[in-house]
Design a protein around this motif. Sequence first.
Motif, PDB file in Angstrom:
ATOM      1  N   GLY A 221       0.822  -1.198   0.000  1.00 27.33           N
ATOM      2  CA  GLY A 221       0.000   0.000   0.000  1.00 27.33           C
ATOM      3  C   GLY A 221       0.857   1.250   0.000  1.00 27.33           C
ATOM      4  N   SER A 222       1.096   1.809  -1.174  1.00 24.23           N
ATOM      5  CA  SER A 222       2.016   2.940  -1.288  1.00 24.23           C
ATOM      6  C   SER A 222       1.434   4.240  -0.745  1.00 24.23           C
ATOM      7  N   PHE A 223       0.114   4.332  -0.571  1.00 24.60           N
ATOM      8  CA  PHE A 223      -0.511   5.579  -0.158  1.00 24.60           C
ATOM      9  C   PHE A 223      -1.017   5.536   1.290  1.00 24.60           C
ATOM     10  N   GLU A 224      -1.147   4.383   1.882  1.00 28.28           N
ATOM     11  CA  GLU A 224      -1.795   4.254   3.187  1.00 28.28           C
ATOM     12  C   GLU A 224      -0.844   4.690   4.302  1.00 28.28           C
ATOM     13  N   THR A 225      -1.195   5.764   4.996  1.00 22.77           N
ATOM     14  CA  THR A 225      -0.364   6.279   6.083  1.00 22.77           C
ATOM     15  C   THR A 225      -0.626   5.451   7.327  1.00 22.77           C
ATOM     16  N   ARG A 226       0.280   4.550   7.617  1.00 20.09           N
ATOM     17  CA  ARG A 226       0.061   3.560   8.672  1.00 20.09           C
ATOM     18  C   ARG A 226       0.404   4.063  10.064  1.00 20.09           C
ATOM     19  N   GLN A 227       1.250   5.082  10.164  1.00 14.80           N
ATOM     20  CA  GLN A 227       1.597   5.578  11.490  1.00 14.80           C
ATOM     21  C   GLN A 227       1.989   7.042  11.422  1.00 14.80           C
ATOM     22  N   ILE A 228       1.638   7.773  12.468  1.00 15.18           N
ATOM     23  CA  ILE A 228       1.995   9.177  12.631  1.00 15.18           C
ATOM     24  C   ILE A 228       2.614   9.345  14.011  1.00 15.18           C
ATOM     25  N   GLU A 229       3.755  10.037  14.083  1.00 16.13           N
ATOM     26  CA  GLU A 229       4.425  10.269  15.359  1.00 16.13           C
ATOM     27  C   GLU A 229       4.782  11.745  15.475  1.00 16.13           C
ATOM     28  N   PHE A 230       4.583  12.298  16.664  1.00 16.57           N
ATOM     29  CA  PHE A 230       5.001  13.662  16.947  1.00 16.57           C
ATOM     30  C   PHE A 230       6.348  13.657  17.660  1.00 16.57           C
TER      31      PHE A 230
END
Length: 341
Positions: A221-230
């Motif tokens: 999945g080239s577009f699926e943002t699986r994680q976000i970290e601050f």
Amino acid sequence: KTIWVGTYGHGLFVSVDAGRSFHPTVAESPILINDIVVAPTWPECQDIFVATPRSGVHVTRDGAKSWSKLDFPIAETYQTDNHYQCLAIASTYPAEPTVYCGCYEGLYCSNNKGENWFETVLNPTRIGRKAAVSPDYKNDGTVFMAGYGNPIIATRDRGESWEMLSRGVRMMSPYSLATSPTYAKENLVLIGTNGIRRSPDGGHLWQVIPLKPISPSKKIGSFETRQIEFSNDFENDNTCFALTAAGFYTSTDRCVSWTGKGVPIDWTWRLAVAPNWHKNKTAFLGGYSAWRTTDGGDTWRKLRPTGKTLGLVCAPDFETTGEVFLASQERGLMRSRDRGE
């Protein structure tokens, strides 16, 4: 003394002697049966319903002498071959002619003996994909949840009431969800979907931020943002990180614009950024192996195979302990005390 048994591969069987012997029903029933319900007023009412994996819900009105397939309005997803999974029937049926069918795609109901069906006002069965708690929960009581089918909801009163926040997201399935460390001051929320959705007002308005694949692969999945970290010091450095299977992205302007670097073609699901990122430029990726960068994502080194990574995090005292934790689907909880070596 009648017992009905739905089997997975051999159709419907019946016993009329309290289970001492079983025989196939007279009429040919569906071969694959997930669930079966019989009218609780049997034998006065001889309705029987069976749910099948792929061919819908079937009913007999004459005690299994003949069968018909019911008209079911479901839009089947491509993600499974097992759609119609369980059934329930009103305890006073047919006086109360209500039947329910629990599907992979949601809960459906008929209030006329199965002749017509409608989708209930219930979030899809996989609502619990992600949750994010406000860092100021003690004071604001705020929690966000996101799930399959785009139900993005929030409570501002510790779960007493909920509001829908899906409008403007414009995407079917969120894959990640995060509130900023400074949420108490600026109400910043991020959703990872195809790209990123940024809300500066607690989820009421959403800005669409695309992320261009850097190292795309047809297999992942080239577009699926699986994680976000601050960043741990987000209030001062304005830095945030995001991961897809085709890019490692960094923002230094409070998540408005993003720059990406390539990642290994390893179905990279999980990301862990070292607490002292600005000093050592260290981060870890988890796919079917663990990977590490020490130059801000310019290059990645394969550490070891781990099986599918479900979770990945650096210890708060990573600078002194070098401790990293990884949850593997195949191997359970793994730990490194030497920066992943």
